[in-house]
Write a protein that holds these residues in place. Structure first.
Motif, PDB file in Angstrom:
ATOM      1  N   GLY A 213     119.356 -69.515  96.144  1.00  0.00           N
ATOM      2  CA  GLY A 213     120.608 -68.843  96.456  1.00  0.00           C
ATOM      3  C   GLY A 213     120.415 -67.499  97.099  1.00  0.00           C
ATOM      4  N   GLU A 214     121.017 -66.455  96.480  1.00  0.00           N
ATOM      5  CA  GLU A 214     121.153 -65.191  97.153  1.00  0.00           C
ATOM      6  C   GLU A 214     119.833 -64.470  97.342  1.00  0.00           C
ATOM      7  N   GLY A 215     118.746 -64.926  96.762  1.00  0.00           N
ATOM      8  CA  GLY A 215     117.471 -64.269  96.950  1.00  0.00           C
ATOM      9  C   GLY A 215     116.665 -64.802  98.094  1.00  0.00           C
ATOM     10  N   ARG A 216     117.110 -65.849  98.772  1.00  0.00           N
ATOM     11  CA  ARG A 216     116.276 -66.488  99.786  1.00  0.00           C
ATOM     12  C   ARG A 216     116.414 -65.782 101.119  1.00  0.00           C
TER      13      ARG A 216
ATOM     14  N   SER B  61     143.639 -59.410 102.060  1.00  0.00           N
ATOM     15  CA  SER B  61     142.604 -60.376 102.451  1.00  0.00           C
ATOM     16  C   SER B  61     141.246 -59.700 102.592  1.00  0.00           C
ATOM     17  N   VAL B  62     140.197 -60.487 102.343  1.00  0.00           N
ATOM     18  CA  VAL B  62     138.841 -59.940 102.287  1.00  0.00           C
ATOM     19  C   VAL B  62     137.893 -60.848 103.080  1.00  0.00           C
ATOM     20  N   ILE B  63     136.970 -60.234 103.812  1.00  0.00           N
ATOM     21  CA  ILE B  63     135.854 -60.948 104.426  1.00  0.00           C
ATOM     22  C   ILE B  63     134.567 -60.410 103.815  1.00  0.00           C
ATOM     23  N   ILE B  64     133.741 -61.310 103.290  1.00  0.00           N
ATOM     24  CA  ILE B  64     132.453 -60.934 102.691  1.00  0.00           C
ATOM     25  C   ILE B  64     131.349 -61.502 103.582  1.00  0.00           C
ATOM     26  N   PHE B  65     130.416 -60.652 103.982  1.00  0.00           N
ATOM     27  CA  PHE B  65     129.338 -61.080 104.866  1.00  0.00           C
ATOM     28  C   PHE B  65     128.037 -61.267 104.094  1.00  0.00           C
ATOM     29  N   ARG B  66     127.403 -62.409 104.369  1.00  0.00           N
ATOM     30  CA  ARG B  66     126.074 -62.697 103.835  1.00  0.00           C
ATOM     31  C   ARG B  66     125.152 -63.090 104.982  1.00  0.00           C
ATOM     32  N   LYS B  67     123.841 -63.083 104.715  1.00  0.00           N
ATOM     33  CA  LYS B  67     122.883 -63.320 105.788  1.00  0.00           C
ATOM     34  C   LYS B  67     122.778 -64.784 106.185  1.00  0.00           C
ATOM     35  N   THR B  68     122.821 -65.690 105.224  1.00  0.00           N
ATOM     36  CA  THR B  68     122.505 -67.082 105.518  1.00  0.00           C
ATOM     37  C   THR B  68     123.641 -68.005 105.134  1.00  0.00           C
ATOM     38  N   LYS B  69     123.597 -69.208 105.708  1.00  0.00           N
ATOM     39  CA  LYS B  69     124.615 -70.221 105.420  1.00  0.00           C
ATOM     40  C   LYS B  69     124.583 -70.621 103.947  1.00  0.00           C
ATOM     41  N   ARG B  70     123.382 -70.841 103.426  1.00  0.00           N
ATOM     42  CA  ARG B  70     123.268 -71.256 102.032  1.00  0.00           C
ATOM     43  C   ARG B  70     123.797 -70.188 101.091  1.00  0.00           C
ATOM     44  N   ASP B  71     123.549 -68.944 101.425  1.00  0.00           N
ATOM     45  CA  ASP B  71     124.044 -67.851 100.581  1.00  0.00           C
ATOM     46  C   ASP B  71     125.566 -67.789 100.560  1.00  0.00           C
ATOM     47  N   THR B  72     126.202 -68.093 101.686  1.00  0.00           N
ATOM     48  CA  THR B  72     127.670 -68.086 101.705  1.00  0.00           C
ATOM     49  C   THR B  72     128.225 -69.159 100.770  1.00  0.00           C
ATOM     50  N   GLU B  73     127.627 -70.346 100.808  1.00  0.00           N
ATOM     51  CA  GLU B  73     128.085 -71.431  99.935  1.00  0.00           C
ATOM     52  C   GLU B  73     127.905 -71.055  98.465  1.00  0.00           C
ATOM     53  N   TYR B  74     126.750 -70.484  98.161  1.00  0.00           N
ATOM     54  CA  TYR B  74     126.435 -70.116  96.777  1.00  0.00           C
ATOM     55  C   TYR B  74     127.415 -69.070  96.248  1.00  0.00           C
ATOM     56  N   LEU B  75     127.677 -68.039  97.076  1.00  0.00           N
ATOM     57  CA  LEU B  75     128.562 -66.971  96.634  1.00  0.00           C
ATOM     58  C   LEU B  75     130.005 -67.454  96.518  1.00  0.00           C
TER      59      LEU B  75
END
Length: 503
Positions: A395-398, A240-254
């Motif tokens: 997405g991931e650039g915001r 299992s894997v957990i991937i961390f992103r900064k923002t809510k929108r970025d998580t959805e996009y990824l």
């Protein structure tokens, strides 16, 4: 090493530990349980995944078992951690054997009020919702005799200092207090002097490093090459894997991109309804899917033993958050892996993390400098006037301050708006990015004689000049074969390189 039987625990707790095959206490449990059962205040710092939850639950349950009229209060920073604590009590005592009140945001408050009328023996909650009930008069703490502050550093980091003080004022002076934290900033020492009476001090391991069985790797890359690196890492590891992103929108996009590639992935962030968040965590625990893409809401409180890999797709701006993110793996003595992607604009952030983990001082003003570097390098800014905003892509650039949402608000009976600040720290910490630069000056403050047309003309000239400067050497609007030499060198093949570290 001590055994649980030597701590004076209630017999039914010893039987529950034996049924769960928990035979030998961890170091923090060995040092905390006995003094706590003797009535002493505790100030404990220990790394994530070392068994702090049982270290305070076992004394609390024994305390209540000796006198069923007693009451305990457990304060935690997030809903997920509150639910986990409730689950741990059910594991030790059996479901329904104790009256428990779970007071967290995102749940109907009228149901919580009804549960409080049953006079629960243990109350578990987040500071905002606990204080809400205290203000309404639906919760009274004058008979509370056992008070636990879990993940104190996280609560302070989320801005709950005033709420903690307000809650503490409702407690009797004779209350026994236990404070548990994974890191030890100076403000915790200040709080300990205020809340604790001659505490028993416990320090397990380094408070700036994760447990030793987490292997850390660093991948230096470019922003638009991160996803390819991510796919390679997912193929390299199992589990299992957990991937961390900064923002809510970025998580959805990824998560959407991962699903398009055939990976089983779900997201968890502060905008999800509580029942959805609980469902996702429960399915992840049952291994019904492999990947969770999350904001820092999951950096504490999600205790899933089979997490093999943590990936920092975006580095956290707080070094403490880095420790807690990678602490989601390597739990209960198991081996874990952590991979962090570092782009050029994050070099200073990574330097701060290294200094913190080596016990050195670090700069706390990384945010605005990193943001300015992104503008200079042009890693995340696209020269496309058709898109809204000031040249940002999707997405991931915001940056995180463009992704604020009102989804963290909930409405109480009284019509007041209370903010569930525990939901998404990544969105809150960007609050000192000022939006003042986007506002037009008042007419009295306008240069060039205050004339509207002159001001606009000058502003457009400035934007044009600035745009030409930022796009010098960039290739966003050029065919792939016409990249400048500068751009080509910076993005050349082999720019991604991996470093294993044991900071």
């Amino acid at each position: 090493m001590s055994q649980f039987s030597s701590f004076g625990l209630a017999p039914h707790l010893l039987a529950a530990l034996e049924r769960a095959s928990i035979v030998t206490p961890t170091q923090v449990q060995s040092e905390a349980i006995a003094p706590a059962c003797q009535g002493r205040d505790i100030l404990a710092t220990a790394q994530t995944g070392t068994g702090k939850t049982f270290a305070y639950l076992l004394p609390l349950l024994t305390h209540i078992h000796t006198d069923r009229s007693r009451m305990g209060l457990v304060l935690v920073p997030t809903r997920e951690l509150a639910i986990q604590v409730r689950s741990s009590i059910d594991q030790l005592c059996g479901r329904g054997s104790m009256r428990i009140g779970l007071l967290i945001g995102g749940e109907p408050i009228f149901k919580q009020i009804q549960s409080l009328k049953n006079k629960p023996q243990i109350i578990i909650g987040t500071p905002g919702r606990i204080l809400d009930h205290l203000d309404r008069g639906t919760l009274v703490l004058q008979h509370c005799s056992f008070f636990v502050l879990d993940e104190v550093d996280r609560m302070l980091d989320m801005g709950f200092s005033q709420q903690l003080s307000a809650v503490h004022q409702h407690l009797p002076e004779s209350v026994q207090t236990l404070m548990f934290s994974a890191t030890m900033p100076k403000i915790i020492a200040v709080l300990a002097e205020k809340y604790l009476k001659n505490p028993h001090r416990i320090t397990i391991g380094s408070v700036t490093q994760p447990v030793v069985n987490v292997k850390q790797d660093i991948v230096y890359t470019q922003e638009n090459e991160k996803f390819d690196c991510l796919v390679k890492e997912l193929e390299k590891y199992e589990g299992s894997v957990i991937i961390f992103r900064k923002t809510k929108r970025d998580t959805e996009y990824l998560a959407k991109k991962l699903k398009d590639k055939g990976h089983s992935a779900e997201v968890i962030h502060g905008d999800l309804r509580q029942h959805k968040r609980v469902l996702i965590v429960d399915q992840f625990r049952k291994e019904l899917f492999r990947i969770i893409v999350a904001t820092d809401i999951a950096s504490r409180g999600i205790d899933v033993s089979h997490v093999k890999l943590v990936i920092n797709y975006d580095l956290p701006l707080s070094p403490e958050d880095y420790v807690h993110r990678i602490g989601r793996t390597g739990r209960a003595g198991k081996e874990g892996f952590a991979v962090s992607f570092v782009v050029p604009s994050e070099n200073r952030i990574w330097d701060n993390i290294k200094r913190f983990m080596q016990g050195e001082s670090y700069s706390s003003h990384i945010r605005s400098d990193s943001y300015s570097k992104q503008r200079r390098d042009g890693d995340r800014f696209k020269n496309d006037r058709r898109r809204s905003g000031r040249g940002y892509g999707y997405g991931e650039g915001r940056p995180s301050h463009f992704n604020r949402s009102r989804g963290n608000e909930d409405q109480g009976f009284s019509g007041r708006r209370s903010f569930n600040r525990e939901d998404d720290v990544s969105g809150q910490r960007s609050s000192h990015f000022s939006n003042d630069r986007l506002e037009q000056p008042k007419r009295s403050e306008r240069p060039y004689g205050g004339r509207e047309s002159s001001f606009v003309d000058k502003q457009e000239d400035s934007r044009s000049s600035r745009s030409s400067h930022y796009n010098r050497g960039r290739s966003y609007d050029r065919p792939s074969g016409e990249r400048s030499s500068t751009f080509g060198r910076r993005r050349s093949n082999g720019s991604n390189h991996r470093i294993s570290t044991s900071i």
